[in-house]
Structure formats: structure tokens, C-alpha cells
Design an enzyme around this catalytic site. Sequence first.
Site, PDB file in Angstrom:
ATOM      1  CB  CYS A  13      -2.717   0.380   7.012  1.00  0.00           C
ATOM      2  SG  CYS A  13      -2.119  -1.296   7.107  1.00  0.00           S
ATOM      3  N   PRO A  14       0.614   0.815   7.199  1.00  0.00           N
ATOM      4  CG  PRO A  14       2.731  -0.274   7.156  1.00  0.00           C
ATOM      5  CD  PRO A  14       1.825   0.672   6.357  1.00  0.00           C
TER       6      PRO A  14
END
Length: 78
Positions: A13-14
Site C-alpha cells: 500500500c498504496p
Amino acid sequence: MNRVQLDCRRLLCPMPVIRVQDHIAGLQPGDEVEAICTDPGVMQDIPAWCRIIGHLVLEQKVEDDEYILLIRVQEERS
């Protein structure tokens, strides 16, 4: 309608969301993207992004430690 597979394995992430976002930008409404990821956070992050933007999550599943989401491209909300 096109269906494409997007390899988001080993991204944290992201980055899976960004990779999906960048890929969808080149697609047409009705096209589908199957994102294959290894970060379990995508099971919340990608659907949340889709709700905000207006795309549709058709399927979410886990297979062999991979998180797979099928997304249908919709007209983006402005």
C-alpha cells in the site's frame, strides 16, 4: 468489453491502488480489470477507492495467498 489482468504482486500500500488507478485511466466503461495482489490491505483499499471514483467491484477472492479483485470500469464521477 476488454478484460485485462494486472499483476500487483509484491506491491505494498498504496502502490496496488495506484497501479489499478493508472491502468483504468486507459480503459473504457464496461472494461474489466482483474488485479492480483499479495498485500491483504487491498481487500479494503481498492473497494474504497472504487466507491469514491465510481467503479464497480464485481468479485473479491483469496487464492493461494493472493488477493484477487475484479473491477468493472464505470463512468467516473466528477
